[in-house]
Structure formats: structure tokens, C-alpha cells
Design a protein around this motif. Structure first.
Motif, PDB file in Angstrom:
ATOM      1  N   ARG A 168       0.791  -1.237   0.000  1.00  0.00           N
ATOM      2  CA  ARG A 168       0.000   0.000   0.000  1.00  0.00           C
ATOM      3  C   ARG A 168       0.822   1.285   0.000  1.00  0.00           C
ATOM      4  NH1 ARG A 168      -4.859  -2.117   4.053  1.00  0.00           N
ATOM      5  NH2 ARG A 168      -5.421  -3.856   2.703  1.00  0.00           N
ATOM      6  N   ILE A 169       2.063   1.224   0.430  1.00  0.00           N
ATOM      7  CA  ILE A 169       2.889   2.431   0.466  1.00  0.00           C
ATOM      8  C   ILE A 169       3.955   2.319  -0.613  1.00  0.00           C
ATOM      9  CG2 ILE A 169       4.500   3.783   1.863  1.00  0.00           C
ATOM     10  CD1 ILE A 169       2.916   3.036   4.312  1.00  0.00           C
ATOM     11  N   PRO A 170       4.144   3.359  -1.415  1.00  0.00           N
ATOM     12  CA  PRO A 170       5.154   3.292  -2.484  1.00  0.00           C
ATOM     13  C   PRO A 170       6.516   2.874  -1.950  1.00  0.00           C
ATOM     14  CG  PRO A 170       3.807   5.270  -2.706  1.00  0.00           C
ATOM     15  CD  PRO A 170       3.432   4.647  -1.398  1.00  0.00           C
ATOM     16  N   ALA A 171       7.195   2.018  -2.708  1.00  0.00           N
ATOM     17  CA  ALA A 171       8.474   1.466  -2.256  1.00  0.00           C
ATOM     18  C   ALA A 171       9.500   2.553  -1.980  1.00  0.00           C
ATOM     19  CB  ALA A 171       9.003   0.490  -3.306  1.00  0.00           C
ATOM     20  N   ALA A 172       9.459   3.642  -2.752  1.00  0.00           N
ATOM     21  CA  ALA A 172      10.438   4.714  -2.558  1.00  0.00           C
ATOM     22  C   ALA A 172      10.258   5.415  -1.225  1.00  0.00           C
ATOM     23  CB  ALA A 172      10.331   5.724  -3.696  1.00  0.00           C
ATOM     24  N   GLN A 173       9.095   5.252  -0.590  1.00  0.00           N
ATOM     25  CA  GLN A 173       8.798   5.936   0.670  1.00  0.00           C
ATOM     26  C   GLN A 173       8.783   4.996   1.871  1.00  0.00           C
ATOM     27  OE1 GLN A 173       5.379   8.305  -1.580  1.00  0.00           O
ATOM     28  NE2 GLN A 173       5.488   8.920   0.561  1.00  0.00           N
ATOM     29  N   LEU A 174       9.103   3.729   1.663  1.00  0.00           N
ATOM     30  CA  LEU A 174       8.957   2.746   2.738  1.00  0.00           C
ATOM     31  C   LEU A 174      10.235   1.954   2.951  1.00  0.00           C
ATOM     32  CD1 LEU A 174       7.151   1.111   4.751  1.00  0.00           C
ATOM     33  CD2 LEU A 174       6.612  -0.393   2.819  1.00  0.00           C
ATOM     34  N   LEU A 175      10.686   1.890   4.185  1.00  0.00           N
ATOM     35  CA  LEU A 175      11.696   0.923   4.624  1.00  0.00           C
ATOM     36  C   LEU A 175      11.004  -0.005   5.610  1.00  0.00           C
ATOM     37  CD1 LEU A 175      14.409  -0.374   4.897  1.00  0.00           C
ATOM     38  CD2 LEU A 175      15.087   1.443   6.491  1.00  0.00           C
ATOM     39  N   SER A 176      10.813  -1.242   5.197  1.00  0.00           N
ATOM     40  CA  SER A 176      10.069  -2.236   5.968  1.00  0.00           C
ATOM     41  C   SER A 176      10.979  -3.427   6.189  1.00  0.00           C
ATOM     42  CB  SER A 176       8.818  -2.657   5.189  1.00  0.00           C
ATOM     43  OG  SER A 176       8.312  -3.896   5.613  1.00  0.00           O
ATOM     44  N   ASP A 234      18.502   0.991   3.827  1.00  0.00           N
ATOM     45  CA  ASP A 234      18.006  -0.376   3.797  1.00  0.00           C
ATOM     46  C   ASP A 234      18.324  -1.027   5.139  1.00  0.00           C
ATOM     47  OD1 ASP A 234      20.738  -0.940   3.691  1.00  0.00           O
ATOM     48  OD2 ASP A 234      20.697  -1.449   1.562  1.00  0.00           O
ATOM     49  N   MET A 235      18.074  -2.321   5.271  1.00  0.00           N
ATOM     50  CA  MET A 235      18.289  -2.982   6.553  1.00  0.00           C
ATOM     51  C   MET A 235      19.766  -3.021   6.916  1.00  0.00           C
ATOM     52  SD  MET A 235      15.360  -3.557   7.803  1.00  0.00           S
ATOM     53  CE  MET A 235      15.619  -4.757   9.112  1.00  0.00           C
ATOM     54  N   SER A 236      20.640  -3.073   5.907  1.00  0.00           N
ATOM     55  CA  SER A 236      22.069  -3.025   6.195  1.00  0.00           C
ATOM     56  C   SER A 236      22.459  -1.682   6.792  1.00  0.00           C
ATOM     57  CB  SER A 236      22.866  -3.286   4.910  1.00  0.00           C
ATOM     58  OG  SER A 236      22.629  -4.589   4.430  1.00  0.00           O
ATOM     59  N   THR A 237      21.816  -0.616   6.310  1.00  0.00           N
ATOM     60  CA  THR A 237      22.065   0.714   6.876  1.00  0.00           C
ATOM     61  C   THR A 237      21.713   0.736   8.352  1.00  0.00           C
ATOM     62  OG1 THR A 237      21.457   1.667   4.731  1.00  0.00           O
ATOM     63  CG2 THR A 237      21.610   3.183   6.608  1.00  0.00           C
ATOM     64  N   PHE A 250      19.142  -6.489  12.954  1.00  0.00           N
ATOM     65  CA  PHE A 250      18.430  -6.189  11.716  1.00  0.00           C
ATOM     66  C   PHE A 250      18.804  -7.224  10.657  1.00  0.00           C
ATOM     67  CE2 PHE A 250      18.905  -2.059  13.870  1.00  0.00           C
ATOM     68  CZ  PHE A 250      17.576  -1.684  13.964  1.00  0.00           C
ATOM     69  N   ASP A 251      17.782  -7.845  10.084  1.00  0.00           N
ATOM     70  CA  ASP A 251      17.996  -8.988   9.191  1.00  0.00           C
ATOM     71  C   ASP A 251      17.762  -8.562   7.742  1.00  0.00           C
ATOM     72  OD1 ASP A 251      18.139 -11.381   7.890  1.00  0.00           O
ATOM     73  OD2 ASP A 251      16.710 -12.431   9.173  1.00  0.00           O
ATOM     74  N   ALA A 252      18.863  -8.359   6.998  1.00  0.00           N
ATOM     75  CA  ALA A 252      18.749  -7.921   5.604  1.00  0.00           C
ATOM     76  C   ALA A 252      18.212  -9.019   4.701  1.00  0.00           C
ATOM     77  CB  ALA A 252      20.110  -7.445   5.101  1.00  0.00           C
ATOM     78  N   ASP A 253      18.239 -10.269   5.145  1.00  0.00           N
ATOM     79  CA  ASP A 253      17.822 -11.391   4.293  1.00  0.00           C
ATOM     80  C   ASP A 253      16.452 -11.952   4.668  1.00  0.00           C
ATOM     81  OD1 ASP A 253      20.284 -11.349   2.882  1.00  0.00           O
ATOM     82  OD2 ASP A 253      21.234 -12.443   4.545  1.00  0.00           O
ATOM     83  N   ALA A 254      15.784 -11.349   5.615  1.00  0.00           N
ATOM     84  CA  ALA A 254      14.494 -11.878   6.070  1.00  0.00           C
ATOM     85  C   ALA A 254      13.461 -11.831   4.948  1.00  0.00           C
ATOM     86  CB  ALA A 254      14.002 -11.083   7.271  1.00  0.00           C
TER      87      ALA A 254
END
Length: 688
Positions: A348-356, A392-395, A412-416
Motif C-alpha cells: 500500500r505504500i510506495p516502495a520509494a517511501q517505505l523501509l520495511s 536499507d536494513m544493512s544501513t 536487523f535482518d537484511a535477508d528476512a
């Protein structure tokens, strides 16, 4: 048991009302709100009007309304960065989404009064508070000032998140049927699966304490042995507990107890409370496949379509968060608000605006973040919304480690992989199709012939709704009308607030706040209307059937069919604000015109003209009267009085209406120079 599920005690504040201890130089303001809630404001030294403000949202609470919400687990970092913090407890216990937006409006008004005008707003919350934070960014009066949102473990699936609780309750009833002393209490029909409000223990307050939940649900132990050591459980208990775990998908027994608490006490409050769904059922499981073990014995329930709509309207994210950057996290083992909720955010939220993302944990928790993870999330969001590149999650992991935290405190799990929500909560397959442009037109209740609703489906999932009706019994006037722009939620429209020219003698001739209208549709020709108006209008539900449709947009047309350019829409003369026409071009030669006048009498007129409206068409107009609103309505009392002829000429976005002497007396003008206000969805612009 609370400590094991939340692990990091500092983050319990996210989940319920828990006052943070002062550890920073601030001005602190607390006190009651007129609604019954309590506000908590902290302002760092040096804060001035125009500086940023965090709107902190605590989680779901069953505590008495009015507990101090505190300032949240990131209080120190936020204050140190120059952000003030304002929070309100919720005026409702449990699922407080029905009024949480207004609770925030109240605390913001208090902040302005006592502190000053804030600049940027930043919503932050966890669990239920995470959903509140996200929905604040969708509110028209907040959206433009929100540049970032921090939402941890939010039930982003909204109303769908409750389908899991509903399934757990009915699954328990099926698995434990016939176990003497193991059956949960039944409530009043037809919602017999929900406790009556009086049956919820008065002492029960902490739905996140498994011990308190199991003490309140002693019958669960009788059926499953859930509160007993494994060695004391009978073979029957072990078997039923294993079946319940398999059915619910919850293997952790503490989490199973918490989910049972939500599916009994919190869900019962949701459907029974008069300020929520008022004993209306939003849940449907008629077509759900529970597997052979449960299908035969589980109770089947059909939803009230208007209750389902109202529930979605307050609970579901729409995704329109303006330009805000959203950072949202879940703990991997959360079995109360499952990580799959993140998949809904990603839809529902544009990818450019979301870190999930997901924080990996060895022991399952609900929102059990470390302080280092919270600080890293805050710093990362602050940098991102300030103009930095998308993280991103690595950040997040790097930021956390750079703070000096140990590896065990930065997970923080970058591969989840986030599972799709429907893969974890049984999907509902018989949900009515979403409404579209074809639903524009007039609708009415055949048993109430003489009043009705006109709908203009608009772009951006909105709809303009007119309710042409009559004043309550005792009014000196003969007509009333209500209108408003509503939000579209799936198969329905919610207009809140609606405004009226109600024919009330106290009206000064301007639009008056009136209440709420909900319209839910079974298909393209049948629906339901519920209104909640002022005391003299009351609350009522009526069925609707379609009366008219727009040219080229009938039920038999595909929503993407080519539609002719036409005059359909709303029109007005800017020099006569408050007056206007709702026009429906029914086909190439028939035009429905509904005139509304914003005077104290709430005048509305209706007529159908034959001809080409671009070249000019004469419409004989009629005034309906004689009837009264609500339960007093009698179609036999409706009268139709001719009020003269209007000559309409509408071309593209401009037009005119000229009245004969009789119509001029009713309308208050002999000539109106019209401009278009709206163009219904699906109607093409006029050719150049």
C-alpha cells in the motif's frame, strides 16, 4: 510472562500506557482532556514555535481510560534532537481506532494552546500505536506536515488482522465443545461467540500479561491445560491443546494465551461497545476452509455489510501518506501482531517511501526491540526524511553497530523474507467486489419512495454523496438534504463528517455538521445505507437499489469501457455559493437534474429533461414534500409539486441555467452562470 514476551523492558512503553521517567531537561505538561483521555507533553529547553513535534502513540490498553500515556521509549533521543513530544491516551479502551485520530487532534490543540505552533509533525508508535501513527499520515489535516513516520510492529492489515482472532475464538469453541467446564461463555444472539460486556471481568486490564489472561480464562485450562505444567495435563488436554496450536498456527503457549485474550475480551469489546460497532458483526467465515478437522464443527457467521465497512474505514490503511518517509519494523517471532503485516505495508505504500524490515530474534517477542535498535531506527529515519538516500536494513545494522552496541543488540535482518498475509491468516473469499465508476447514479429504498441518495464516484478513491430527504417531525420546513465527500473502502463509502441543510430552525443557512453516512454494496444494483445523524435524525439502516446510472457506465458495462463525454457531475454559479446542480446524463437524450439550495429551508428540486444538453434542454422541476425523516417517513405522504421550468445548457466545463418566473421564485435567480465542480470517475473530459 510479560518479560519473556517483551524481553526489553524499555519497549513495554510502546505497547501500553507507561510513564517515562524524567531524564532530560524539559517542560512537562499533563492533564485531562474533555473526552476523558489524558495528555502528556514534554518540551526540550530551547524549543520554539516552528520546531518539530513527535506525536507518540501507545499501544492497545484495557486499563481504565485516562491513564498517562508517557512519552515513549525513544524519549531521550527525541528530546536531545530538539523534538517536543505530545501524546494522548485513547478515550476508548481496546481497539481505539474509532476515535484515535480525534484524540491526536485534541492533544495537538492543547500543545498549540500551552506551548506553541509546531512545525513538522512526526508520528511514532508501536503495536496498535504503530497503526495509529501510520493512519495519522493519511489524514488531510496532518498529511502535509508529516515528513516521517516510525511504526514498529503495527497491525497494518487493519480489519483483516482481526480475522485471525475471530478464527481462534471459533476454532477454540469447536475444539473444546462438550468439554465440561471448558466452554467459553456465550453472549447474546446473534453474536453468541462474543462475550457480553458485563461478562468481561471488571478487574481485567492487562491483556498483554499471559498470567492475568489465563486467570480470567480459567475454562481454557479446563479444556487444554494451558496454565498447567505439562506433567499435570491429561491426555485429552494435550490432544486438544495440540489441535488448537495446529489450527491457530501458534506453537508458543504464552502467545497462544495472549491471542485467546484478544479473541475473547478485546474482540468482544470491539463488537459490543456502543461507541464502536454497537453489537454489529463485521466478521464473515462462510467460505473459509479450516481443514477437515474443524470444518464440520465450526460455527459459520455472515457479516453485517455496514459493520464490516465501518470497521474497515477506521482500521485499514489506504496508503496515501503524502511525501512522508515510513520506517516500519517487526520482531521475527511475533505471534500476536504477525510479521506478515509488513507485506500489507509493502502493498500500500510506495516502495520509494517505505523501509520495511524484520529484526531477527532467538526468543519470540511482541515488539521486543533493544534500545540500540530503537535508537538506530530513529537516527536512520531522521537522516532519510532530512534528504539523505533511502536506507536499507544493512544501513540500520551499520548505524546500530556504529553506536557502540553489541552484536546481540543489533539484529536487523537484511535477508528476512516477509510472508504474504493471506498465507498466514485464512483468506476470506466471498468479499464483495470493490466499487468503481459504474456505481455513480441515484439509489433509493423502494419502501421509502420519495427520498434517495445520489452518488458521484470520483478519482482517488473518493465519492460525493447527496442524501435528498425531509426534516424530522415537528420542523416548520418541508425538505432537507445532506451531503459530503466520502472515502471509498472496498465495496463501500463512508462520509464522515456529513453536512446538511437540514431545515432545522436553528440553521443560519450555512452547511451544518450533521453526522455520518455509510453505504455498502452487495453488487452493482443492491446496497445498504446507514446514517448516524443528530438526535432528531437518529440512526437507521435501510436497503438500497439502483434507480439511475450514467451514460456508458451501467452495470453491464466494463469499468474500463469507453464512455462518452457528458455533462454528468456537479455544477454551481460562484456568485450563489451553497446552491448547485447534480447532473446525471442518463443517455444521449435524457438528463436528470437535481437542484439543491443552501438556504435554511434545505430546498431540493428534481426533473428530467429530453434533448441534447449541450444545445440546451428544458427541464420541468418538481419539489417533493409532505414526508418526515427517519421512522416517521411515510411514502404515501410524499407530494410532488411543479415549480417551473429550467433551461439548461452545459458545454464542457461551463454552462447556464435560465429559469421561468415560477422556477426563479424557488431558486432565487432568473439566470445562473454555471461552472463544473466535479467530473465523475470514468467520464471523459469534453473534447477540446
Amino acid at each position: 510472562m510479560v518479560d519473556r514476551l517483551f524481553q526489553r523492558a524499555g519497549w513495554v512503553a510502546v505497547l501500553g500506557c507507561c510513564v517515562a521517567l524524567p531524564a532530560h531537561a524539559t517542560r512537562v505538561f499533563t492533564g485531562p482532556v474533555a473526552s476523558g483521555a489524558t495528555f502528556h507533553i514534554e518540551v526540550p529547553d530551547g524549543w520554539h514555535s516552528g520546531d518539530p513535534l513527535v506525536l507518540y502513540q501507545h499501544g492497545l490498553s484495557f486499563d481504565p481510560v485516562g491513564s498517562d500515556p508517557g512519552a515513549g521509549p525513544l524519549r531521550d533521543a527525541m528530546l536531545a534532537d530538539g523534538y517536543a513530544i505530545a501524546a494522548s491516551s485513547y478515550r476508548q479502551r481496546g481497539w481505539a481506532m474509532f476515535t484515535a485520530m480525534d484524540d491526536n487532534r485534541d492533544v495537538l490543540a492543547i500543545f498549540r494552546r500551552d506551548v506553541g505552533e509546531p512545525g513538522e509533525l512526526l508520528p511514532f508508535g508501536g503495536s496498535l500505536g504503530g497503526l495509529v501513527a501510520l493512519e495519522l499520515a493519511e489524514q488531510y489535516d496532518f498529511r502535509d506536515r508529516i515528513k516521517g513516520v516510525l511504526a514498529v510492529c503495527p497491525p497494518a492489515a487493519g480489519a483483516r488482522a482481526w480475522d485471525a482472532a475471530f478464527d481462534v475464538r471459533l476454532g477454540y469453541d469447536s475444539i473444546c465443545a462438550g468439554v465440561g467446564g471448558g466452554e467459553l461463555p456465550r453472549g447474546d444472539a446473534p453474536l453468541n461467540w462474543a462475550y457480553n460486556l458485563d461478562d468481561i471481568p471488571a478487574s481485567f486490564s492487562n491483556v498483554l500479561d499471559t498470567g492475568e489472561v489465563l486467570r480470567a480464562l480459567v475454562r481454557v485450562t479446563q479444556c487444554t491445560g494451558l496454565a498447567l505444567p505439562a506433567s499435570l495435563r491429561t491426555n485429552g488436554m494435550r490432544d486438544r491443546l495440540a489441535r488448537l496450536k495446529t489450527f491457530s498456527g501458534i506453537s508458543d503457549e504464552d502467545f497462544l494465551a495472549l491471542n485467546l485474550g484478544y479473541s475473547t475480551f478485546v474482540m468482544s469489546d470491539l463488537v459490543r461497545a456502543p461507541d464502536k460497532l454497537a453489537s454489529r458483526n463485521p466478521f464473515d467465515n462462510l467460505a473459509v476452509d479450516y481443514g477437515a478437522d474443524v470444518n464440520a464443527g465450526i460455527q459459520r457467521v455472515s457479516a453485517d455489510p455496514l459493520a464490516a465497512l465501518d470497521f474497515r474505514a477506521v482500521s485499514d490503511l489506504r496508503g496515501n501518506v503524502g511525501s512522508a518517509k515510513v520506517l516500519s519494523l517487526h520482531t521475527s517471532g511475533d505471534a500476536l501482531v504477525i510479521p506478515a503485516n509488513q507485506s500489507v505495508l509493502r502493498q500500500r505504500i510506495p516502495a520509494a517511501q517505505l523501509l520495511s524490515g524484520i529484526v531477527h530474534e532467538d526468543e519470540p517477542s511482541h515488539c521486543g526491540f533493544t534500545d540500540a535498535e530503537g535508537d538506530a531506527a530513529w537516527k536512520t529515519l531522521k537522516d532519510w526524511k532530512g534528504g539523505g538516500p533511502k536506507p536499507d536494513m544493512s544501513t540500520l545494522q551499520q548505524t546500530c553497530i556504529a553506536s557502540g552496541a553489541s552484536g546481540s543488540d543489533c539484529r536487523f535482518d537484511a535477508d528476512a523474507v516477509v510472508p504474504v498475509f493471506d498465507s498466514k491468516v485464512r483468506p476470506r473469499t466471498n468479499t464483495p467486489a470493490p466499487i468503481d465508476a459504474r456505481y455513480s447514479g441515484d439509489w433509493f429504498d423502494p419502501s421509502r419512495n420519495g427520498e434517495g441518495v445520489a452518488i458521484e464516484m470520483l478519482s482517488d478513491r473518493q465519492a460525493l454523496v447527496y442524501f435528498f430527504t425531509y426534516p424530522p417531525a415537528g420542523s416548520i420546513h418541508t425538505q432537507a438534504w445532506v451531503n459530503g465527500v466520502g472515502e471509498v473502502y472496498g465495496n463501500g463509502i463512508v462520509v464522515a463528517p456529513a453536512y446538511s441543510y437540514s431545515g432545522d430552525a436553528s440553521s443560519d443557512g450555512s452547511a451544518q455538521p450533521w453526522g455520518r453516512m455509510s453505504l455498502a454494496f452487495d453488487d452493482c444494483t443492491h446496497g445498504h445505507l446507514r446514517w448516524e445523524g443528530p438526535a432528531n435524525f437518529g440512526t437507521r439502516e435501510v436497503p438500497l437499489v439502483r434507480l439511475t446510472g450514467l451514460s456508458g457506465l451501467g452495470c453491464n458495462n466494463a469499468a474500463t469501457a469507453t464512455v462518452p463525454s457528458q455533462a454528468s457531475g456537479s455544477w454551481f454559479d460562484p456568485s450563489h455559493a451553497g446552491d448547485g446542480f447534480h447532473i446525471e446524463q442518463l443517455d444521449a437524450t435524457h438528463v436528470l437534474a437535481q437542484y439543491y439550495r443552501g438556504n435554511r429551508a434545505g430546498t431540493w428540486l428534481t426533473g428530467v429533461g429530453v434533448g441534447n444538453v449541450a444545445q440546451g434542454v428544458d427541464v420541468d422541476m418538481y419539489r417533493s414534500g409532505g414526508a418526515h425523516f427517519g421512522a416517521a417517513f411515510d411514502p404515501a405522504e410524499v407530494t410532488q409539486t411543479p415549480v417551473g421550468r429550467i433551461h439548461l445548457s452545459l458545454n464542457c466545463d461551463r454552462g447556464s441555467a435560465s429559469m421561468d418566473a415560477t422556477a426563479a421564485a424557488a431558486i432565487g435567480a432568473t439566470q445562473l452562470d454555471l461552472v463544473r465542480i466535479t467530473r465523475p470517475a470514468g467520464v471523459l473530459p469534453c473534447p477540446s
